[in-house]
Scaffold this active site. Structure first.
Site, short mmCIF file in Angstrom:
data_model
loop_
_atom_site.label_atom_id
_atom_site.label_comp_id
_atom_site.label_asym_id
_atom_site.label_seq_id
_atom_site.Cartn_x
_atom_site.Cartn_y
_atom_site.Cartn_z
N HIS A 1 0.82 -1.22 0.00
CA HIS A 1 0.00 0.00 0.00
C HIS A 1 0.85 1.26 0.00
O HIS A 1 0.49 2.26 -0.65
CB HIS A 1 -0.92 -0.01 1.22
CG HIS A 1 -1.94 1.08 1.22
ND1 HIS A 1 -3.08 1.02 0.45
CD2 HIS A 1 -2.00 2.26 1.90
CE1 HIS A 1 -3.81 2.11 0.66
NE2 HIS A 1 -3.17 2.88 1.53
N SER B 1 3.61 -1.99 27.88
CA SER B 1 2.88 -2.96 28.69
C SER B 1 2.69 -4.28 27.93
O SER B 1 3.68 -4.93 27.59
CB SER B 1 1.55 -2.35 29.14
OG SER B 1 0.95 -3.11 30.16
N ASP C 1 4.37 2.73 39.19
CA ASP C 1 3.46 1.93 38.39
C ASP C 1 2.92 0.79 39.28
O ASP C 1 3.69 -0.08 39.71
CB ASP C 1 4.24 1.37 37.20
CG ASP C 1 3.41 0.54 36.25
OD1 ASP C 1 2.36 0.02 36.65
OD2 ASP C 1 3.84 0.41 35.09
N HIS D 1 2.02 4.14 35.04
CA HIS D 1 1.90 3.26 33.87
C HIS D 1 1.24 3.97 32.68
O HIS D 1 1.04 3.36 31.64
CB HIS D 1 1.06 2.04 34.26
CG HIS D 1 1.15 0.88 33.33
ND1 HIS D 1 2.29 0.10 33.23
CD2 HIS D 1 0.25 0.33 32.46
CE1 HIS D 1 2.09 -0.87 32.36
NE2 HIS D 1 0.86 -0.75 31.86
#
Length: 288
Positions: free
Chosen positions: A134, A149, A227, A264
């Site tokens: 593309h 994560s 976190d 986080h």
């Protein structure tokens, strides 16, 4: 093959919001692609950014500021989705950490998930091949990978399982040892089944023990000290990955930074995204 849903001018480049029918997931998939300004004759290196639990391609494009640095250094960014959506599987929307928005970048082997939840093949095989067709100016032979994560785990796993494909890898607060945490046990148990021997194929802490390819760049990992998934719930465990790499004699440095006061969220990611952009720009041959 792709439907263009929006083209947004940003930092001199264009953010393309696309959708297409995937043969890996047998669903419609969304993907965002940022193409920086460049000479028409110049091929553009690519960085793949894998997002975390619950995210769509829009979270990182709206909150990470990665496109600014992609434009500055001259690489494109691909933002895949985190799972199939609308597969119609009973229970796929029951919890935030499994099913929709939580594909864990595996190829599921267990029914009913195996028909649709094949995000490993989608991210590392189908999507880059389709995007290369593309976008003729994007150079998918010069590609790096990063993520946050669940996406950080996906980036580490993808790098280690595809030796020589990705020039470099980094991660923000990655799930580094999923065999040893509740998120991983839930996802792998449902997607891959009870035989834990199959789980090792998707655990970075175990994959690095057998990684022998000559391409062993430094791996940059940032982790916020506040976190809760790191300090309280012990879902992330980047120290396990760093220790495994050291024991295995991985030639590159595991450049693990525990940064005080950060959580986080995308406030954390956007604070350190420039370091990751520079890390990949160097390995993509764009800066010294």
């Amino acid at each position: 093959m792709f439907t263009t849903n929006a083209q947004i001018h940003q930092f001199g480049g264009i953010l393309h919001k696309l959708s297409h029918d995937s043969t890996s997931t047998n669903t419609k998939m969304d993907v965002n692609v940022f193409v920086p300004p460049s000479s028409p004759a110049k091929s553009i290196p690519v960085l793949v950014y894998l997002s975390g639990l619950t995210c769509t391609p829009n979270n990182a494009t709206e909150k990470s500021f990665l496109q600014y640095f992609a434009s500055k250094y001259g690489f494109a960014v691909v933002f895949p989705d985190t799972s199939p959506r609308g597969a119609g599987i009973a229970g796929e929307d029951d919890s935030w950490d499994f099913g929709t928005g939580a594909g864990f970048y595996v190829d599921a082997t267990q029914e009913p998930w195996s028909t649709h939840y094949n995000m490993y093949s989608y991210v590392h095989k189908e999507l880059p091949a389709a995007l290369a067709q593309h976008f003729g100016q994007l150079d998918f032979a010069t590609v790096s990978i990063t993520g946050h994560s669940m996406g950080g785990y996906g980036a580490l796993t993808g790098f280690l399982r595809n030796p020589g494909v990705y020039r470099s890898v980094s991660a923000f607060a990655p799930i580094s040892n999923p065999l040893n945490c509740a998120w991983g046990e839930k996802a792998f148990g449902n997607y891959l089944g009870a035989d834990k021997n199959t789980w090792y194929n998707y655990d970075p802490t175990h994959l690095i023990k057998s990684y022998t390819h000559a391409n062993q760049p430094d791996i940059l990992i940032q982790q916020g000290s506040l976190d809760s998934f790191y300090a309280k719930d012990h879902q992330l465990q980047p120290e396990n990955f760093a220790a495994a790499a050291k024991d295995a004699g991985y030639a590159g440095k595991i450049d693990l930074h525990i940064v005080e006061g950060y959580d986080h969220s995308y406030f954390f990611i956007s604070s350190f995204v420039e370091e990751h952009a520079k890390h990949h720009a160097k390995h993509l041959g764009l800066i010294q």
